[in-house]
Design a protein around this motif. Sequence first.
Motif, PDB file in Angstrom:
ATOM      1  N   ILE A 241       0.825  -0.934   0.401  1.00  0.00           N
ATOM      2  CA  ILE A 241      -0.483  -0.258  -0.359  1.00  0.00           C
ATOM      3  C   ILE A 241       0.897   0.848  -0.059  1.00  0.00           C
ATOM      4  N   GLY A 242       2.203   1.408  -0.582  1.00  0.00           N
ATOM      5  CA  GLY A 242       3.437   2.381  -0.445  1.00  0.00           C
ATOM      6  C   GLY A 242       3.277   3.188   0.668  1.00  0.00           C
ATOM      7  N   LEU A 243       3.417   2.395   1.717  1.00  0.00           N
ATOM      8  CA  LEU A 243       3.979   2.652   2.991  1.00  0.00           C
ATOM      9  C   LEU A 243       5.448   3.733   2.479  1.00  0.00           C
ATOM     10  N   ASP A 244       6.314   2.735   2.429  1.00  0.00           N
ATOM     11  CA  ASP A 244       8.356   2.818   2.095  1.00  0.00           C
ATOM     12  C   ASP A 244       8.293   2.874   0.351  1.00  0.00           C
ATOM     13  N   MET A 245       9.017   3.599   0.214  1.00  0.00           N
ATOM     14  CA  MET A 245       9.732   3.507  -0.799  1.00  0.00           C
ATOM     15  C   MET A 245      10.555   2.180  -1.251  1.00  0.00           C
ATOM     16  N   VAL A 246      11.609   2.456  -0.144  1.00  0.00           N
ATOM     17  CA  VAL A 246      11.445   0.567  -0.163  1.00  0.00           C
ATOM     18  C   VAL A 246      11.187  -0.182   1.508  1.00  0.00           C
ATOM     19  N   SER A 247      10.813  -0.999   0.458  1.00  0.00           N
ATOM     20  CA  SER A 247      10.518  -2.024   2.783  1.00  0.00           C
ATOM     21  C   SER A 247      11.156  -2.585   3.013  1.00  0.00           C
ATOM     22  N   VAL A 248      11.984  -2.386   4.248  1.00  0.00           N
ATOM     23  CA  VAL A 248      12.586  -3.373   5.257  1.00  0.00           C
ATOM     24  C   VAL A 248      12.324  -4.796   5.733  1.00  0.00           C
ATOM     25  N   VAL A 291      -3.842   6.738   9.590  1.00  0.00           N
ATOM     26  CA  VAL A 291      -3.903   5.760   8.807  1.00  0.00           C
ATOM     27  C   VAL A 291      -4.299   5.961   7.657  1.00  0.00           C
ATOM     28  N   LEU A 292      -5.490   6.664   7.606  1.00  0.00           N
ATOM     29  CA  LEU A 292      -6.020   7.173   6.531  1.00  0.00           C
ATOM     30  C   LEU A 292      -4.913   8.694   5.943  1.00  0.00           C
ATOM     31  N   ASP A 293      -4.700   9.170   6.462  1.00  0.00           N
ATOM     32  CA  ASP A 293      -3.183   9.805   5.567  1.00  0.00           C
ATOM     33  C   ASP A 293      -2.231   9.778   5.432  1.00  0.00           C
ATOM     34  N   HIS A 294      -1.817   8.899   5.652  1.00  0.00           N
ATOM     35  CA  HIS A 294      -0.925   7.548   5.384  1.00  0.00           C
ATOM     36  C   HIS A 294      -1.033   6.998   3.772  1.00  0.00           C
ATOM     37  N   HIS A 295      -1.720   5.969   4.275  1.00  0.00           N
ATOM     38  CA  HIS A 295      -2.801   4.741   3.374  1.00  0.00           C
ATOM     39  C   HIS A 295      -3.479   5.264   2.397  1.00  0.00           C
ATOM     40  N   ILE A 296      -4.235   6.411   2.991  1.00  0.00           N
ATOM     41  CA  ILE A 296      -5.303   6.891   1.181  1.00  0.00           C
ATOM     42  C   ILE A 296      -4.753   7.966   0.462  1.00  0.00           C
ATOM     43  N   ASN A 297      -4.783   8.498   1.128  1.00  0.00           N
ATOM     44  CA  ASN A 297      -4.082  10.558   0.463  1.00  0.00           C
ATOM     45  C   ASN A 297      -2.237  10.136   0.778  1.00  0.00           C
ATOM     46  N   GLY A 298      -2.229   9.117   1.477  1.00  0.00           N
ATOM     47  CA  GLY A 298      -0.258   9.751   1.451  1.00  0.00           C
ATOM     48  C   GLY A 298       0.199   8.559   0.513  1.00  0.00           C
ATOM     49  N   ALA A 299      -0.271   7.711   0.094  1.00  0.00           N
ATOM     50  CA  ALA A 299       0.348   6.556  -0.304  1.00  0.00           C
ATOM     51  C   ALA A 299       1.155   6.192  -1.161  1.00  0.00           C
ATOM     52  N   LEU A 300       2.588   6.233  -1.184  1.00  0.00           N
ATOM     53  CA  LEU A 300       3.716   6.521  -2.588  1.00  0.00           C
ATOM     54  C   LEU A 300       3.372   5.431  -3.574  1.00  0.00           C
ATOM     55  N   ASN A 301       4.146   5.848  -4.104  1.00  0.00           N
ATOM     56  CA  ASN A 301       4.385   5.189  -5.416  1.00  0.00           C
ATOM     57  C   ASN A 301       5.953   4.398  -5.725  1.00  0.00           C
ATOM     58  N   ASN A 302       5.704   3.356  -4.863  1.00  0.00           N
ATOM     59  CA  ASN A 302       7.618   2.340  -5.084  1.00  0.00           C
ATOM     60  C   ASN A 302       7.613   1.555  -6.263  1.00  0.00           C
ATOM     61  N   GLY A 303       5.942   1.402  -7.076  1.00  0.00           N
ATOM     62  CA  GLY A 303       6.896   0.216  -8.586  1.00  0.00           C
ATOM     63  C   GLY A 303       6.224  -0.763  -8.129  1.00  0.00           C
ATOM     64  N   ILE A 304       5.309  -1.363  -6.845  1.00  0.00           N
ATOM     65  CA  ILE A 304       4.743  -2.588  -6.273  1.00  0.00           C
ATOM     66  C   ILE A 304       3.278  -1.673  -5.359  1.00  0.00           C
ATOM     67  N   THR A 305       3.063  -0.776  -5.487  1.00  0.00           N
ATOM     68  CA  THR A 305       2.132  -0.337  -4.501  1.00  0.00           C
ATOM     69  C   THR A 305       1.066  -0.635  -5.822  1.00  0.00           C
ATOM     70  N   ASP A 306       0.211  -0.981  -4.971  1.00  0.00           N
ATOM     71  CA  ASP A 306      -1.348  -1.517  -5.382  1.00  0.00           C
ATOM     72  C   ASP A 306      -1.984   0.346  -6.557  1.00  0.00           C
ATOM     73  N   SER A 307      -2.364  -0.634  -7.661  1.00  0.00           N
ATOM     74  CA  SER A 307      -2.566   0.759  -8.501  1.00  0.00           C
ATOM     75  C   SER A 307      -4.084   1.608  -8.307  1.00  0.00           C
ATOM     76  N   THR A 308      -4.783   0.535  -7.413  1.00  0.00           N
ATOM     77  CA  THR A 308      -6.290   0.716  -7.647  1.00  0.00           C
ATOM     78  C   THR A 308      -5.971   2.236  -6.440  1.00  0.00           C
ATOM     79  N   LEU A 309      -5.120   1.903  -5.299  1.00  0.00           N
ATOM     80  CA  LEU A 309      -5.477   2.564  -4.528  1.00  0.00           C
ATOM     81  C   LEU A 309      -4.483   4.159  -4.953  1.00  0.00           C
ATOM     82  N   LEU A 310      -3.889   3.913  -5.270  1.00  0.00           N
ATOM     83  CA  LEU A 310      -2.889   5.381  -5.647  1.00  0.00           C
ATOM     84  C   LEU A 310      -4.258   6.125  -6.826  1.00  0.00           C
ATOM     85  N   GLN A 311      -5.104   5.412  -7.232  1.00  0.00           N
ATOM     86  CA  GLN A 311      -5.762   6.801  -7.759  1.00  0.00           C
ATOM     87  C   GLN A 311      -6.717   6.784  -7.418  1.00  0.00           C
ATOM     88  N   LEU A 312      -7.188   6.107  -6.339  1.00  0.00           N
ATOM     89  CA  LEU A 312      -7.918   7.336  -5.386  1.00  0.00           C
ATOM     90  C   LEU A 312      -8.198   8.688  -5.593  1.00  0.00           C
TER      91      LEU A 312
END
Lengths: 346, 258
Positions: A241-248, A291-312
């Motif tokens: 869900i694009g929480l990080d650019m590179v997930s640890v 959660v809502l600020d980062h998960h929905i309004n602030g999702a980062l596009n790291n190349g794997i991030t779910d695309s429907t989420l980025l389009q919300l």
Amino acid sequence: MKQIIFALILISAVVFNFVSCKKKDGNVSTYNATNWGFKIPANFPLPNYTFENNAQTIDRFGLGRLLFYDNILSLNNKISCSSCHAPDHAFSDHNVALSAGIGGVLGTRNAPSLSNLAWYPAFMWDGGVNHIEVQPMVPLTSPTEMNETMANILAKLNANTNYKNLFKKAYDVDVITDQVLLQALAQFTSMLISADSKYDQYIAGTASFTDAEKTGLDIFRNKCAGCHTEPLFTNFSYENIGLDMVSVDLGRQLITQNPLDRGKFRVPSLRNVAKTYPYMHDGRFFTLSQVLDHHINGALNNGITDSTLLQLTPLTSAEKLDIIQFLNTLTDIQFMVDPSLADPTH
Amino acid sequence: MKKNQITFVLFLGLMVSQLTSCKKKTPTPAVVETGTVTINLNHKWGTANGSDFKLDTTLVQPDTGDSLNFTTLEYYVSNFKLKKSDGTWWVHPDSYFLVDLSNPGSLSLNLTNVPLGTYTDVNFTMGVDSLHNVSGAQGGALSTTNLMFWSWNSGYIMLKVEGISNNSQTGSFAFHLGGFSGADNIVTDKQISFSGSSLSVSSNHTSKVFLQVNPDWLWHSAPSVSVLNSIHVPGSDAKTMALGFFANNSITFDHIVE
């Protein structure tokens, strides 16, 4: 309709167990045999776990319940399953991001709330565990959790007259094995059913929603239900869900070895979510608003991030409040105070 | 719909099983005469009729040239069937065996209650079938106390081989091989004919089949331990190594003693 028929069959099967085995089992504990047993809530689908090879009985359930709350399963005899999965927190940890195992060693993931596990196709944030009965192998043997060996746990249990008798009664075994220990724990964990929240009552038509809760549900069905699908509030898929650019934490990649699964985690159920903070696989957010600020309004596009989420379209602050009002209706107080799920020694 | 029916049948089964389990034990019917077959595994190393495979002994792998000193060799074999001379198969129920080179008793697999008759082939599974990897807590040879079960990524370690080697950068090697689904599946069926001999099973008697097992096949396609000295997850490396042993001519018929 089909589900009702199924539920009836299930209930009759369980009741039948009692009737047919009553003589052999002797006392039927403190439960009311006609009310007790695994039941499928009206708005739920068929469960994944069907007690195959581990038919449900009250003795087995009672034994699993005792074990869940017993420190005997940990290396230093100081922590139990309930140390990190407490009933008053909907069987999640006590509002800490990461749980402390024996000696205070921290793990790397947030302890999830345990409910409706009989419907889960797989367990853990990365879905690495494929069956409710083998799930306890992880906490029992993990160095950051109970740090025990199965051999030592069995030695302790077999040296304990009370457990020897209880296992004899429940499973008719003279020696306690890992198989019956794991089956007994599943008898308890599969009964952690949360289906009596205000939301469930609203669906059943026995409670009404405020305007804000209704609006929240509408937005939720529009923007969230694709992943957090009713009535379990998860579709059990793995998403980044694009929480990080590179997930640890590699997440699902640890299981599939696929680099495109990096940072994907199982969509968590949102049942009792108001009580299970902090949030996310590593407990990084403390409030639903964060959660809502980062998960929905602030999702980062790291190349794997779910695309429907980025389009919300971003949530307005009014929408956020309505969603949170709705999420609060998923709290099931009855579940958290259910005496049949509480520590039997208290 | 389909799932409903299956579950229905399941619960019907549950009720019936309760019925049988709770009723008073009835006297068992007349005993059918049977015999016992043991499958004896002799581990060899190198070419056919090569030297004995032994733990804690330095052995040279003929393909890679590595010097290997094994401390552990354990693997699962399961689902034994015997082919009758009329071509039909007798299936041994619930046959799961953990072969452990440090435990001599585990090298002789006991198949009891075999119907009397003459048999020409044995068939078995190298590893643990996928069903038993996904069906929850198991007993017997499949108990987790054998330390052959991955807890964090559920499934059996179907073959475990560990040891020391000067060819390895770390001085040691550890290969834990498993995987039961999709592209990672290593579970392999094996059929071994008694090469024209036949095995006759007679009443209250133990007949013995001797097989030769060559673990050097593990490196049939896998690289030297100088390149790869550990595997702990299912995947392509595990598959290459496991199938070298599971799928090839690594187990051969030797002789029968009746």
